[in-house]
Design a protein around this motif. Structure first.
Motif, PDB file in Angstrom:
ATOM      1  N   GLU A  27       0.851  -1.194   0.000  1.00  0.00           N
ATOM      2  CA  GLU A  27       0.000   0.000   0.000  1.00  0.00           C
ATOM      3  C   GLU A  27       0.877   1.232   0.000  1.00  0.00           C
ATOM      4  O   GLU A  27       1.779   1.363   0.830  1.00  0.00           O
ATOM      5  N   LEU A  28       0.609   2.129  -0.916  1.00  0.00           N
ATOM      6  CA  LEU A  28       1.351   3.378  -1.022  1.00  0.00           C
ATOM      7  C   LEU A  28       0.373   4.518  -0.734  1.00  0.00           C
ATOM      8  O   LEU A  28      -0.763   4.512  -1.208  1.00  0.00           O
ATOM      9  N   ARG A  29       0.875   5.495   0.024  1.00  0.00           N
ATOM     10  CA  ARG A  29      -0.015   6.554   0.478  1.00  0.00           C
ATOM     11  C   ARG A  29       0.372   7.898  -0.108  1.00  0.00           C
ATOM     12  O   ARG A  29       1.559   8.190  -0.292  1.00  0.00           O
ATOM     13  N   CYS A  30      -0.646   8.717  -0.365  1.00  0.00           N
ATOM     14  CA  CYS A  30      -0.417  10.066  -0.874  1.00  0.00           C
ATOM     15  C   CYS A  30      -1.299  11.059  -0.132  1.00  0.00           C
ATOM     16  O   CYS A  30      -2.531  10.882  -0.068  1.00  0.00           O
ATOM     17  N   ASP A  31      -0.668  12.095   0.415  1.00  0.00           N
ATOM     18  CA  ASP A  31      -1.391  13.215   1.022  1.00  0.00           C
ATOM     19  C   ASP A  31      -1.279  14.403   0.082  1.00  0.00           C
ATOM     20  O   ASP A  31      -0.201  15.002  -0.028  1.00  0.00           O
ATOM     21  N   PRO A  32      -2.341  14.778  -0.581  1.00  0.00           N
ATOM     22  CA  PRO A  32      -2.231  15.887  -1.533  1.00  0.00           C
ATOM     23  C   PRO A  32      -2.189  17.228  -0.810  1.00  0.00           C
ATOM     24  O   PRO A  32      -2.371  17.302   0.411  1.00  0.00           O
ATOM     25  N   ILE A  33      -1.967  18.263  -1.578  1.00  0.00           N
ATOM     26  CA  ILE A  33      -2.013  19.613  -1.032  1.00  0.00           C
ATOM     27  C   ILE A  33      -3.463  19.914  -0.615  1.00  0.00           C
ATOM     28  O   ILE A  33      -4.399  19.613  -1.359  1.00  0.00           O
ATOM     29  N   SER A  34      -3.598  20.502   0.563  1.00  0.00           N
ATOM     30  CA  SER A  34      -4.930  20.791   1.082  1.00  0.00           C
ATOM     31  C   SER A  34      -5.713  21.659   0.109  1.00  0.00           C
ATOM     32  O   SER A  34      -5.214  22.671  -0.396  1.00  0.00           O
ATOM     33  N   GLY A  35      -6.943  21.234  -0.168  1.00  0.00           N
ATOM     34  CA  GLY A  35      -7.796  22.008  -1.056  1.00  0.00           C
ATOM     35  C   GLY A  35      -7.709  21.599  -2.518  1.00  0.00           C
ATOM     36  O   GLY A  35      -8.540  22.002  -3.331  1.00  0.00           O
TER      37      GLY A  35
END
Lengths: 116, 108
Positions: free
Chosen positions: A20-28
Motif C-alpha cells: 500500500e502506497l499513500r499520498c497526502d495531496p495539497i490541502s484544497g
C-alpha cells in the motif's frame, strides 16, 4: 510543509506480497493523480481522482492495481500479489481543479518500490 | 493518447552555455507544460503555455510553441550546475501525458 507527501519513500518487498502506497495531496486540491515511472523513463498515467466523480482508472495496468481516495483527500494505491515488473517509482500529484486546460500538477517525491 | 517526444534524449553542456530542448507532438492540444525532475525527486512544474500563445518567459527559461509545426522548445539561458536534471514536456488533452524527457547535465 504544504507540498504533496508520499509514504513510504522506499519500500522493498517480496514477490507475491501486497503493498500500500499513500499520498497526502495539497490541502484544497480536488484533483489527484497516480503515475508510475520506471528507471530512466517518462511517467505512465495510472489513475485520476477529481472531487466526488468516478475515478479515471484507464491507466491501471492490471486488476492487481487499485486505488481509493477517502474523504476527497488522502489516497492509497494498492498493488496485490506484487510482481518484479511492478518495481518502479510511484508518483502522486495533485492540482487545484481539472478544467479543459489542465492546471499545473504538484508532485510528491514518490515511493521507490522494489520487488525482490 | 499521444505522447510528446523530447529531443535530444540527453544533453551535456558547460556552465554558462544555453540549453535547448525540443518537444514534438502529433495532434492538437489544449496546452503544453514543461517540468523538471531532479534525481530521486518528484517533478516540478516550470511553465505552462496555452495553445494560443507563442512564447512565455520565466526567469532564465523561455518556452516557445509552434502549433503549425506541432512543436515546443524550452531554452535555459546561462545554465548553472544546479540546472542538471531531466526535463519533461507534458501534453494537455483529456489527461496530462508526459514524454520520456531530456536528461540535461551542466558541467561546472
Amino acid at each position: 510543509g504544504a507540498g504533496v507527501s508520499q509514504s513510504p519513500s522506499n519500500k522493498v518487498t517480496e514477490k507475491g506480497k501486497d503493498v500500500e502506497l499513500r499520498c497526502d495531496p495539497i490541502s484544497g486540491h480536488t484533483a489527484l493523480y497516480w503515475y508510475r515511472q520506471s528507471l530512466g523513463q517518462g511517467l505512465e498515467f495510472l489513475i485520476y481522482f477529481q472531487g466526488n466523480s468516478a475515478p479515471d482508472k484507464s491507466g491501471l495496468p492490471s486488476d492487481r492495481f487499485s486505488a481509493e481516495r477517502t474523504g476527497g483527500s488522502v489516497s492509497t494505491l494498492t498493488i496485490q500479489r506484487t510482481q518484479q515488473e511492478d518495481s518502479a517509482v510511484y508518483l502522486c500529484a495533485s492540482s487545484p481543479r481539472r478544467g479543459k486546460g489542465h492546471q499545473p500538477q504538484h508532485f510528491g517525491d514518490g515511493t521507490r518500490l522494489s520487488i525482490l | 493518447s499521444q505522447q510528446g517526444e523530447e529531443d535530444p534524449q540527453a544533453l551535456s553542456i558547460q556552465e554558462g552555455e544555453n540549453a535547448t530542448m525540443n518537444c514534438s507532438y502529433k495532434t492538437s492540444i489544449n496546452n503544453l507544460q514543461w517540468y523538471r525532475q531532479n534525481s530521486g525527486r518528484g517533478l516540478v512544474h516550470l511553465i505552462l503555455i496555452r495553445s494560443n500563445e507563442r512564447e512565455k518567459h520565466s526567469g532564465r527559461l523561455r518556452v516557445t510553441l509552434d502549433t503549425s509545426k506541432k512543436s515546443s522548445s524550452l531554452l535555459i539561458t546561462a545554465s548553472r550546475a544546479a540546472d542538471t536534471a531531466s526535463y519533461f514536456c507534458a501534453l494537455s488533452e483529456e489527461k496530462l501525458v508526459f514524454g520520456k524527457g531530456t536528461k540535461l547535465t551542466v558541467n561546472p
